[in-house]
Design an enzyme around this catalytic site. Structure first.
Site, mmCIF file in Angstrom:
data_model
loop_
_atom_site.group_PDB
_atom_site.id
_atom_site.type_symbol
_atom_site.label_atom_id
_atom_site.label_comp_id
_atom_site.label_asym_id
_atom_site.label_seq_id
_atom_site.Cartn_x
_atom_site.Cartn_y
_atom_site.Cartn_z
ATOM 1 N N HIS A 90 43.043 140.119 1.781
ATOM 2 C CA HIS A 90 43.911 138.951 1.983
ATOM 3 C C HIS A 90 43.933 138.631 3.473
ATOM 4 C CE1 HIS A 90 47.718 136.563 1.965
ATOM 5 N NE2 HIS A 90 47.866 137.160 3.144
ATOM 6 N N THR A 148 51.973 141.134 -2.320
ATOM 7 C CA THR A 148 53.006 141.554 -1.382
ATOM 8 C C THR A 148 53.898 142.648 -1.968
ATOM 9 O OG1 THR A 148 53.080 139.239 -0.715
ATOM 10 C CG2 THR A 148 54.767 140.676 0.189
ATOM 11 N N ASP A 201 43.472 132.809 -7.153
ATOM 12 C CA ASP A 201 44.761 133.389 -6.729
ATOM 13 C C ASP A 201 45.835 133.069 -7.765
ATOM 14 O OD1 ASP A 201 46.184 134.970 -4.987
ATOM 15 O OD2 ASP A 201 46.678 133.364 -3.590
#
Length: 382
Positions: A197, A101, A287
């Site tokens: 993603h 992000t 992840d």
């Protein structure tokens, strides 16, 4: 430097029985049956007798956040970097790093530096250029030049689709970026994979289908992850795999995510195989060190935990012990298939010429006794 590993019960990933392995520097130089004479002997050869313990390829993790992730709840919620000690003890010997992000306070330069730090510690590391948002952040000015000129950059990712934190890319934008990554990969002898993603919006994987339908890019150029995020996304992922795509399940989770409907990764693998999805189209990733955020119904942040690199080895054990998946088949989803998708021919298999990345499993239980990376023992008793 020559090292002889004697009496290894070898899964390469196919079961080969009791074998001797000869390692020359970083690669496997010979594999012979334990009934035969060892291929070398003498004072210049290091010898380790594994006494019949199981030996499998080192795990290949296509999504690790080397330099941390998160920040969805403000600066106090940034997750920590991956440490070398944690990485060496995880069973993962090949790691691919990504931004997430936050591509503002974390950069491709940070990512590359951390990849080289972990590589200096004995692991094999690669990176994706870009991040969730478009236009992609890069090191050299373009996706193509990053992949072509920087050895560690092997593809583009983690580009976000069907997620409120992404840039809501159009099919045209996805196809154009995939074309750039694919072409640069061809020129550099790399995969040029586009690692995706996938959020929980109802569009699921449709943006990738549309990109493939409206362009010449094959759907397998994309590798979408988090496919076990929700039951609906999981079912769409099975359809996507049957249509020729690949799907990746996330091994890091939390009780809150599972309570919210996430399909446990080992169960997702078992159900995908029962649904006759081709095993080669299924991969697992940890992840690791990403944030695993929670949002309320209004998409407001309410908390997070961090992903763990060790979850990949744990889920591999659950596939074998809880779901009865044969070890040689389970190894594929945690190592071999990712190596193939990422175009890493010396990874994910134990054969002559392959990198000597291997795990020695304990006699009892699902426990790591030793980790060997590039011909050197990096974890385990002396």
């Amino acid at each position: 430097m020559l090292t002889l590993l004697k009496n290894a019960r070898l899964f390469a990933p196919e079961p080969l029985g009791l074998c001797h392995l000869l390692i020359a520097d970083q690669r496997i130089a010979a594999i012979v049956s334990a009934d035969a004479e060892p291929p070398v002997s003498g004072s210049g050869v290091g010898v380790s007798d594994l006494e019949g313990r199981r030996v499998v390829p080192g795990l290949v993790d296509p999504l690790v956040h080397f330099i941390g992730g998160g920040g969805e709840g403000g600066f106090g919620t940034r997750t920590a970097e991956l440490t070398l000690a944690d990485a060496l003890a995880s069973g993962t010997t090949t790691l691919v790093g990504a931004l997430g992000t936050d591509a503002l306070t974390r950069t491709p330069a940070n990512l590359l530096g951390k990849a080289r730090e972990l590589a200096a510690g004995g692991l094999t590391t690669y990176c994706y250029t870009g991040s969730y948002q478009l236009p992609p952040v890069t090191l050299t000015g373009s996706v193509g030049s990053d992949i072509l000129f920087v050895p560690e950059f092997i593809g583009l990712g983690e580009v976000a689709i069907s997620d409120h934190r992404g840039s809501q890319p159009s099919a045209f934008e996805l196809a154009r970026l995939a074309s750039e990554a694919r072409t640069a990969g061809m020129l550099a002898g790399k995969s040029g994979i586009v690692f995706i993603h996938t959020g929980d919006a109802p569009t699921h994987l449709e943006p990738l289908r549309e990109a493939a339908r409206t362009s010449a890019i094959p759907v397998a150029q994309f590798l979408p992850t988090h496919i076990n995020r929700t039951p609906a996304l999981f079912e769409d992922g099975l359809r996507f795999a049957r249509e020729g795509g690949r799907i990746d399940f996330t091994t890091s989770t939390t009780p809150e995510l599972l309570a919210g409907g996430e399909v446990p990764a080992s169960e997702a693998v078992a159900r995908a195989l029962e649904a006759r999805v081709a095993p080669s189209r299924i991969t697992l990733s940890s992840d690791a060190n990403a944030s695993l955020p929670q949002f309320d119904e209004a998409r407001r942040f309410i908390g997070l935990r961090a992903g763990r690199l060790g979850s990949l080895f744990e889920v591999l054990g659950q596939c074998v012990n809880d779901h009865g998946i044969a070890l040689e088949r389970a190894i594929g989803v945690a190592s071999t298939h990712a190596a193939d998708a990422l175009k890493l021919p010396r990874k994910g298999r134990l054969q002559v010429g392959s990198d000597a990345d291997l795990l020695v499993l304990a006699d009892n239980g699902w426990v790591l006794d030793e980790v060997w990376a590039l011909g050197r023992k990096v974890y385990g008793h002396s």
